[in-house]
Design an enzyme around this catalytic site. Sequence first.
Site, PDB file in Angstrom:
ATOM      1  N   CYS A  20      31.861  36.678  41.751  1.00 13.97           N
ATOM      2  CA  CYS A  20      32.969  36.076  41.000  1.00 13.97           C
ATOM      3  C   CYS A  20      33.474  34.750  41.592  1.00 13.97           C
ATOM      4  O   CYS A  20      32.869  33.703  41.379  1.00 13.97           O
ATOM      5  CB  CYS A  20      34.098  37.096  40.872  1.00 13.97           C
TER       6      CYS A  20
ATOM      7  N   GLU B 140      31.385  42.803  38.511  1.00 12.78           N
ATOM      8  CA  GLU B 140      32.425  43.116  39.484  1.00 12.78           C
ATOM      9  C   GLU B 140      33.345  44.185  38.895  1.00 12.78           C
ATOM     10  O   GLU B 140      33.653  44.175  37.704  1.00 12.78           O
ATOM     11  CB  GLU B 140      33.233  41.847  39.775  1.00 12.78           C
TER      12      GLU B 140
ATOM     13  N   LYS C 212      32.386  40.221  49.658  1.00 18.11           N
ATOM     14  CA  LYS C 212      32.924  38.964  49.125  1.00 18.11           C
ATOM     15  C   LYS C 212      33.686  38.172  50.188  1.00 18.11           C
ATOM     16  O   LYS C 212      34.599  38.694  50.836  1.00 18.11           O
ATOM     17  CB  LYS C 212      33.839  39.285  47.942  1.00 18.11           C
TER      18      LYS C 212
END
Length: 326
Positions: free
Chosen positions: A198, A85, A156
């Site tokens: 993440c 990321e 995300k």
Amino acid sequence: MLRAVVQKPLQTLCLAGVEPFARIQSRALGHRFKAMSMESAGPLKPLIAVCQMTSTPDKAHNWASCSRLVREAAQRGACVVFLPEGFDFIGSSVKESLSLAEPLEGDHLQRYIGLARECGVWLSLGGFHERGCDWESTGRIYNCHLLLDPKAAYRKTHLFDVEMEGRVSLKESAFTNPGSKIVAPVETPAGKVGLAICYDLRFPEMSIALAREGAEILTYPSAFTVTTGSAHWEVLLRARAVETQCYVVAAAQTGKHHASRTSYGHAMVVDPWGSVVAQCQEGPGLCYAEIDLAYLRRIRQEMPVFSHRRADLYGQVAAQKRPPSP
């Protein structure tokens, strides 16, 4: 049903008239696999490379670091290379992050497409700061995980808004739009890859949904804080591997990005039994792992947890009725 929330890979990414994700012709990779298989007595196991780096607000510096790692991995024979990321940059403020972000058809991403072609590898670009189609109206960006060679992009969905007094203070939603879809696993030379980013790691519903759709590798490119990483990083990655019986691949940011941001590092690969099979130590670098899909299938056959799941019960908990008073 979890299955219903998984979407097929995006066919268009607000790229009218643009084709940035043209299929990478990996002839060099094919020749490499052929040569390796001729030398090996057993079936070939694809090799993946997982990157650990320290991004800064300097995009040119980050490009130099990423391209060096990708070329090194390609020379070692990796077929898929995973970047973390924020591989493009980690800004020192919201204003700087917004100013540095680019659309998917921008020049910066084109360099990575060219790098993938040059090296004959697939690239997992684990968190690109994307100015989407709604940039003009929202003034916010997307945290976008791209997989090159196909037209696969995941934005995300779980944004990191955490306030831990005296330790961690981050609010991703201050400048980022949440994605609205989970993307179906993508077939790669290493296996079927499910895309996440993440903080998604903390939501097992997503990993289970991807595994139900056929994922064999779950990837969590990350920039974990030191506080949360030292407490939860490895245990979360191993938990996702055990419960889905998938390989889990986690490229990571490490070290000090600027005055106010430091990341935990410890990029790693976990196998479907929950064992850590590769891990980076301190500083930028690479770790490598072979993906043994025969081993994965054997684990799933011997312990068929997905056929034992009670989807008819999950999501509803029966109320405990009190016995009638005497």
